[in-house]
Design an enzyme around this catalytic site. Structure first.
Site, mmCIF file in Angstrom:
data_model
loop_
_atom_site.group_PDB
_atom_site.id
_atom_site.type_symbol
_atom_site.label_atom_id
_atom_site.label_comp_id
_atom_site.label_asym_id
_atom_site.label_seq_id
_atom_site.Cartn_x
_atom_site.Cartn_y
_atom_site.Cartn_z
ATOM 1 C CG HIS A 1 -0.190 104.907 -37.643
ATOM 2 N ND1 HIS A 1 -0.726 106.171 -38.181
ATOM 3 C CD2 HIS A 1 -0.318 105.216 -36.207
ATOM 4 C CE1 HIS A 1 -1.353 106.980 -37.241
ATOM 5 N NE2 HIS A 1 -1.267 106.495 -36.143
ATOM 6 C CG ASP B 1 2.613 109.335 -41.219
ATOM 7 O OD1 ASP B 1 3.124 110.174 -42.139
ATOM 8 O OD2 ASP B 1 1.333 109.488 -40.865
#
Length: 112
Positions: free
Chosen positions: A76, A79
């Protein structure tokens, strides 16, 4: 919180703040506040770099042979890092476009 979680949150926090600044810079440019928008991009970039440095440290550790076990939180964080980088590119282009439109008097400044 320690280790990988802490680094992941450092990345998320830094690049999330930077991404918000890049988006806010677009809104400023839309209002005709071009110099303020460009300044906010610079400030956001400084904060983004902090997240990038934390990520680079992980890459350096792995390059020296230390095993980095990726977890969802790190994925995450990566990202978010890439998303923020993309937003900066887009924001910079939009700000340049607004600047040209205002210089040619093709649009009027918004009042907020």
């Amino acid at each position: 919180m320690e280790g990988m979680e802490l680094v992941s949150f450092q990345i998320i926090s830094s690049v999330g703040t930077a991404k918000s600044m890049f988006i806010e810079a677009i809104y400023l440019a839309k209002q005709g506040k071009i110099q303020e928008a460009k300044q906010l991009i610079k400030e956001g970039d400084t904060i983004f770099i902090e997240g990038h440095k934390a990520h680079a440290k992980l890459i350096q550790k792995e390059a020296t042979g230390e095993t980095i076990i990726p977890q969802l939180l790190l994925v995450h964080a990566e990202d978010q890092l890439m998303s923020a980088e993309g937003f900066k590119t887009i924001a910079t282009e939009i700000i340049d476009l607004y600047q040209k439109l205002f210089e040619k008097n093709l649009i009027d400044k918004e009042n907020d």
